[in-house]
Write an enzyme that holds these catalytic residues in place. Sequence first.
Site, PDB file in Angstrom:
ATOM      1  N   LYS A  24       0.863  -1.193   0.000  1.00 43.61           N
ATOM      2  CA  LYS A  24       0.000   0.000   0.000  1.00 43.61           C
ATOM      3  C   LYS A  24       0.890   1.230   0.000  1.00 43.61           C
ATOM      4  O   LYS A  24       2.026   1.186   0.489  1.00 43.61           O
ATOM      5  CB  LYS A  24      -0.890   0.016   1.247  1.00 43.61           C
ATOM      6  CG  LYS A  24      -2.128   0.861   1.098  1.00 43.61           C
ATOM      7  CD  LYS A  24      -3.208   0.133   0.305  1.00 43.61           C
ATOM      8  CE  LYS A  24      -4.471   0.932   0.140  1.00 43.61           C
ATOM      9  NZ  LYS A  24      -5.512   0.135  -0.533  1.00 43.61           N
TER      10      LYS A  24
HETATM   11  P1  NAD Z   1     -13.080   8.411  -3.190  1.00 47.22           P
HETATM   12  O1  NAD Z   1     -12.065   9.405  -2.817  1.00 47.22           O
HETATM   13  O2  NAD Z   1     -13.446   8.258  -4.639  1.00 47.22           O
HETATM   14  O3  NAD Z   1     -14.460   8.682  -2.404  1.00 47.22           O
HETATM   15  C1  NAD Z   1     -14.516   8.837  -1.022  1.00 47.22           C
HETATM   16  C2  NAD Z   1     -15.906   9.313  -0.634  1.00 47.22           C
HETATM   17  O4  NAD Z   1     -15.981   9.423   0.781  1.00 47.22           O
HETATM   18  C3  NAD Z   1     -16.281  10.685  -1.180  1.00 47.22           C
HETATM   19  O5  NAD Z   1     -17.641  10.711  -1.522  1.00 47.22           O
HETATM   20  C4  NAD Z   1     -16.029  11.616  -0.009  1.00 47.22           C
HETATM   21  O6  NAD Z   1     -16.794  12.815  -0.071  1.00 47.22           O
HETATM   22  C5  NAD Z   1     -16.461  10.720   1.138  1.00 47.22           C
HETATM   23  N1  NAD Z   1     -15.888  11.138   2.419  1.00 47.22           N
HETATM   24  C6  NAD Z   1     -14.651  11.639   2.660  1.00 47.22           C
HETATM   25  N2  NAD Z   1     -14.517  11.928   3.975  1.00 47.22           N
HETATM   26  C7  NAD Z   1     -15.677  11.583   4.566  1.00 47.22           C
HETATM   27  C8  NAD Z   1     -16.160  11.636   5.896  1.00 47.22           C
HETATM   28  N3  NAD Z   1     -15.394  12.106   6.879  1.00 47.22           N
HETATM   29  N4  NAD Z   1     -17.407  11.175   6.123  1.00 47.22           N
HETATM   30  C9  NAD Z   1     -18.184  10.705   5.133  1.00 47.22           C
HETATM   31  N5  NAD Z   1     -17.784  10.634   3.852  1.00 47.22           N
HETATM   32  C10 NAD Z   1     -16.556  11.078   3.568  1.00 47.22           C
HETATM   33  O7  NAD Z   1     -12.576   7.035  -2.595  1.00 47.22           O
HETATM   34  P2  NAD Z   1     -12.922   5.564  -3.087  1.00 47.22           P
HETATM   35  O8  NAD Z   1     -11.932   5.140  -4.109  1.00 47.22           O
HETATM   36  O9  NAD Z   1     -14.385   5.499  -3.379  1.00 47.22           O
HETATM   37  O10 NAD Z   1     -12.577   4.729  -1.781  1.00 47.22           O
HETATM   38  C11 NAD Z   1     -13.472   4.681  -0.660  1.00 47.22           C
HETATM   39  C12 NAD Z   1     -13.008   3.587   0.281  1.00 47.22           C
HETATM   40  O11 NAD Z   1     -12.962   2.334  -0.424  1.00 47.22           O
HETATM   41  C13 NAD Z   1     -11.595   3.747   0.864  1.00 47.22           C
HETATM   42  O12 NAD Z   1     -11.590   3.204   2.161  1.00 47.22           O
HETATM   43  C14 NAD Z   1     -10.730   2.882  -0.028  1.00 47.22           C
HETATM   44  O13 NAD Z   1      -9.566   2.418   0.631  1.00 47.22           O
HETATM   45  C15 NAD Z   1     -11.681   1.738  -0.282  1.00 47.22           C
HETATM   46  N6  NAD Z   1     -11.359   0.982  -1.496  1.00 47.22           N
HETATM   47  C16 NAD Z   1     -11.299   1.597  -2.703  1.00 47.22           C
HETATM   48  C17 NAD Z   1     -11.018   0.834  -3.837  1.00 47.22           C
HETATM   49  C18 NAD Z   1     -11.005   1.454  -5.211  1.00 47.22           C
HETATM   50  O14 NAD Z   1     -10.853   0.698  -6.187  1.00 47.22           O
HETATM   51  N7  NAD Z   1     -11.202   2.764  -5.344  1.00 47.22           N
HETATM   52  C19 NAD Z   1     -10.755  -0.523  -3.713  1.00 47.22           C
HETATM   53  C20 NAD Z   1     -10.844  -1.122  -2.447  1.00 47.22           C
HETATM   54  C21 NAD Z   1     -11.151  -0.349  -1.351  1.00 47.22           C
END
Ligand code: NAD
Length: 459
Positions: free
Chosen positions: A116
């Site tokens: 990571k």
């Molecule tokens: P992103 O940045 O695209 O979206 C994050 C979302 O969370 C946004 O809508 C943002 O406004 C919201 N957010 C931020 N702070 C917040 C808070 N304090 N309270 C409520 N909402 C809040 O991120 P993503 O890629 O969608 O990833 C989200 C989660 O999924 C992360 O934990 C990431 O590690 C996990 N994840 C992502 C992927 C991927 O392929 N993108 C894969 C596995 C896991």
Amino acid sequence: MASQTGAIVQQSLNALMGDSTFLPNLQEQAREQAFLSLAAILSTPNKVHKAFLRITIDNGNVVRIPAYRIQHNDTLGPYKGGIRFHESVSEDEVTNLAALMTLKNALHEVPFGGGKGGVVINPRTYSAKELYLICKKYVQYFSDVLGPDKDIPAPDMGTGEREMDWMMAEYKSIHPGQPYLGSFTGKSVINGGSLGRREATGKGVYFAFRYMLHDFLKEQRSWLAGSTNPFVQTALAHADRPLSIAVQGFGNVGSVAALEAYKCTYLHNKVVAVSDRNVTLYNPDGLSVPALLEYAALHQGDLPATEAALVALDIKAQILGREEVLYLDVDVLILAALEEQIHKDNVERVKAPIIVEGANAPVTGEADVVLTAKGTIIIPDILANAGGVIVSYFEWLQGRETQFFSEDQVYKMLYDKMQKTLNSILPAYFGDPLPLRQNCYNHAVMKLSTMLYRQGKLY
Ligand code: NAD
């Protein structure tokens, strides 16, 4: 490794140690030593790389930005895991996320290890040019340890296709004449990315929920009917009836999962709430997810946060505080924002009987115990959100062969892989009252332990 992940891995090791059919050649003192070795190996990262990236920001000042690449374990293959741009990034957080990647890849039989990365910035406060420089510098500082057969980053929170394109281009400049398409995944399709990669995590999150609560249950109903297992009872109580769904986070994962739920009308779903970093939008009669997506696409990913914006979109919804999404009276809560959203201080307010972890580690260990005792089904991160890394694997394969799959092929391969994992886990979960997270960890730890033993790494 953070205490929750470490504690569950240790429980898996304890269970395996007591199972005399597992690695039966290891007996008595040799067995004890081997399991101590496994605990030492799985609880610590192989390598921790830290740098302070030197960037000249737009006003001419030079700043130093902390950045990490943590390589947890490469037993199954090259390290693999996203790069997060967020102000709360820390060594502990990245290490825990790297360990989760090791387990996730082992669970889903993806031939990668766990890694990571993270950069301690709020990307919203940097210009595109500054972010470009940060991406270039990240690759320059870590170029020796990255590569298609060493460590393959991907997007995570705060990063996406644009950043992966920039990083791959920098990797290509530093390593002329070498294969580079497999150095980063989550790239844009035009730059060698895979069709379906952007949607893969959100689609996989919804698939895990749908398959478990619908397809699997339908097939297994006869033998589950008389079960006293509390998770079976929760599942059966929510099969074949209209379900209300709330989604925390409307980014890459949350918005796609919300759209999948919205489109999957045959399950009689209603997406009644979505939230982001600013607000929760709630309408018990359902929200138009496509309209919200259109708005977010034009507003840096944010949801409409004022009455005027909702009226302009012709959307009826109450505007609530951003945390309120967690406490709504819904059937399903999909967590797709950040870590540690449900914790010991707010867990009693959570009503949803089914929780799906789209984000990594959104439920703390203490909260998990409380919810599990109530019979809440928690579909854990390593099971539910693996769609991203699975399609990243397909992207890596396509980059090596320079032969590209259609979008339909990608989704079919994704669902086949997730279904295979679900089928290997769910009978045990519904058969005995061990939480799904522990079941998944047992499976992953068993695979890693067997490989480490056979590779002679336990002496
Ligand atoms: P992103 O940045 O695209 O979206 C994050 C979302 O969370 C946004 O809508 C943002 O406004 C919201 N957010 C931020 N702070 C917040 C808070 N304090 N309270 C409520 N909402 C809040 O991120 P993503 O890629 O969608 O990833 C989200 C989660 O999924 C992360 O934990 C990431 O590690 C996990 N994840 C992502 C992927 C991927 O392929 N993108 C894969 C596995 C896991």
